[in-house]
Design a protein around this motif. Structure first.
Motif, PDB file in Angstrom:
ATOM      1  N   VAL A  59     -69.992 -11.800 -12.637  1.00  0.00           N
ATOM      2  CA  VAL A  59     -69.273 -12.533 -11.622  1.00  0.00           C
ATOM      3  C   VAL A  59     -70.024 -12.365 -10.310  1.00  0.00           C
ATOM      4  CG1 VAL A  59     -67.719 -10.571 -11.133  1.00  0.00           C
ATOM      5  CG2 VAL A  59     -67.064 -12.890 -10.455  1.00  0.00           C
ATOM      6  N   THR A  60     -70.192 -13.468  -9.623  1.00  0.00           N
ATOM      7  CA  THR A  60     -70.806 -13.459  -8.301  1.00  0.00           C
ATOM      8  C   THR A  60     -69.725 -13.807  -7.293  1.00  0.00           C
ATOM      9  OG1 THR A  60     -72.941 -14.144  -9.198  1.00  0.00           O
ATOM     10  CG2 THR A  60     -72.610 -14.418  -6.826  1.00  0.00           C
ATOM     11  N   ALA A  61     -69.480 -12.897  -6.366  1.00  0.00           N
ATOM     12  CA  ALA A  61     -68.391 -13.075  -5.418  1.00  0.00           C
ATOM     13  C   ALA A  61     -68.732 -12.379  -4.108  1.00  0.00           C
ATOM     14  CB  ALA A  61     -67.088 -12.509  -5.995  1.00  0.00           C
ATOM     15  N   ARG A  62     -68.010 -12.801  -3.058  1.00  0.00           N
ATOM     16  CA  ARG A  62     -68.102 -12.127  -1.765  1.00  0.00           C
ATOM     17  C   ARG A  62     -66.999 -11.079  -1.681  1.00  0.00           C
ATOM     18  NH1 ARG A  62     -67.578 -17.409  -0.428  1.00  0.00           N
ATOM     19  NH2 ARG A  62     -65.581 -16.887   0.588  1.00  0.00           N
ATOM     20  N   ALA A  63     -67.191 -10.118  -0.821  1.00  0.00           N
ATOM     21  CA  ALA A  63     -66.195  -9.053  -0.696  1.00  0.00           C
ATOM     22  C   ALA A  63     -64.827  -9.610  -0.322  1.00  0.00           C
ATOM     23  CB  ALA A  63     -66.662  -8.028   0.343  1.00  0.00           C
ATOM     24  N   ASP A  64     -64.809 -10.673   0.508  1.00  0.00           N
ATOM     25  CA  ASP A  64     -63.506 -11.213   0.927  1.00  0.00           C
ATOM     26  C   ASP A  64     -62.866 -12.110  -0.126  1.00  0.00           C
ATOM     27  OD1 ASP A  64     -65.167 -13.391   1.156  1.00  0.00           O
ATOM     28  OD2 ASP A  64     -64.846 -13.714   3.309  1.00  0.00           O
ATOM     29  N   ASP A  65     -63.540 -12.296  -1.283  1.00  0.00           N
ATOM     30  CA  ASP A  65     -62.904 -13.033  -2.389  1.00  0.00           C
ATOM     31  C   ASP A  65     -61.829 -12.203  -3.074  1.00  0.00           C
ATOM     32  OD1 ASP A  65     -64.294 -15.449  -2.191  1.00  0.00           O
ATOM     33  OD2 ASP A  65     -65.961 -14.707  -3.405  1.00  0.00           O
ATOM     34  N   GLY A  66     -61.912 -10.895  -2.920  1.00  0.00           N
ATOM     35  CA  GLY A  66     -60.888 -10.037  -3.507  1.00  0.00           C
ATOM     36  C   GLY A  66     -61.046  -9.762  -4.986  1.00  0.00           C
TER      37      GLY A  66
END
Length: 281
Positions: A60-67
């Motif tokens: 999974v590729t996500a930003r920290a603020d994606d939760g």
């Protein structure tokens, strides 16, 4: 002193309670809202992140603020989510209480507040009867690894369409009707090996509002694997619904022709129902 009848009644009550807990659980079938196969980079509804196939699971590729939280650590970049065959499968948490698990190349998304959870009241079942505790003769199959094996022909397929390991046959009778049921190997239960029968019967063809009907795609019966030819107990009161009876997100395994019993088995679970007794789906 507790009588044998009391012990049987208590064991059956425990079985019923355990099944209810399973259905209502946060990883139970009512909570599953999506089961999406990930064979290329893609989003998955209704959770954040971009998902892609990877050795041992998915990334999974996500930003920290994606939760997105994988194994207790917020994802910030690309992270491996280990699948259910890993020594330690990953746990995934999303905002709003959603959770994820990886099975093969499929991401399953669970919502403990899903609408079916609120609608579900109970599993409708037939009354328990000693008349439905029967015996059968189990004979293991002498199956090799060649192309003629039952596994190679795919005589029994799981919900993903993969061949299940055939263990043998169980011969039993329903009155004057003798059947030879095909048994597959199931996952161990509390450390003990088990067999599984995937069966349909005459009640499976009835309309859902018929009080004698059961789930149309069939039901499962589990029993201890004796490991050798033996007489086995078949307690048809313990017939259970497959996960697909609770959620369209599950695919149903297809009962093999041998396991399509031509008589009604009026025992075990019938349907998941709401407070009015209406079938959930």
């Amino acid at each position: 002193m507790t009588s044998g009848a009391d012990s049987i009644a208590r064991a059956f009550a425990d079985h019923v309670a355990e099944r209810d807990r399973w259905a209502r659980g946060p990883r139970g079938p009512l909570a599953l809202v999506n089961a999406q196969r990930v064979d290329h980079e893609q989003p998955v509804w209704p959770v954040p992140g971009t998902w892609a196939p990877a050795l041992g699971g998915l990334t999974v590729t996500a930003r920290a603020d994606d939760g997105v939280v994988v194994d207790g650590v917020p994802a910030d970049g690309t992270v491996l989510v280990a699948g259910d065959t890993a020594v330690v499968p990953s746990t995934v948490a999303f905002p709003d209480g959603f959770a994820g698990t990886v099975s093969g190349s499929t991401l399953r998304v669970w919502d403990p507040a899903a609408e079916p959870m609120a609608r579900f009241a109970r599993i409708a079942r037939f009354d328990r009867s000693d008349d439905w505790v029967r015996s059968g003769r189990y004979v293991p199959s002498d199956i090799g690894d060649g192309d003629d094996s039952l596994e190679a022909r795919g005589s029994v397929l799981d919900a993903a369409g993969d061949a299940l390991p055939v263990a043998g046959h169980i011969e039993t009778a329903f009155g004057s009707t003798v059947v030879r049921l095909l048994a597959v190997r199931s996952a161990s239960f509390r450390g003990a090996p088990r067999l599984q029968l995937i069966v349909q019967d005459a009640t499976s063809a009835l309309a859902e509002d018929d009080p004698g009907s059961t789930y149309s795609m069939g039901r499962f019966l589990y029993l201890d694997d004796p490991g050798t030819a033996a007489t086995v107990e078949l307690d048809w009161n313990l017939l259970v619904l497959p996960p697909c009876a609770f959620s369209y997100q599950f695919a149903c395994p297809i009962p093999p022709p041998e396991n399509r019993v031509p008589v009604p088995i009026t025992a075990g679970e019938r349907h998941p129902v709401d407070a009015d007794g209406a079938v959930l789906h």
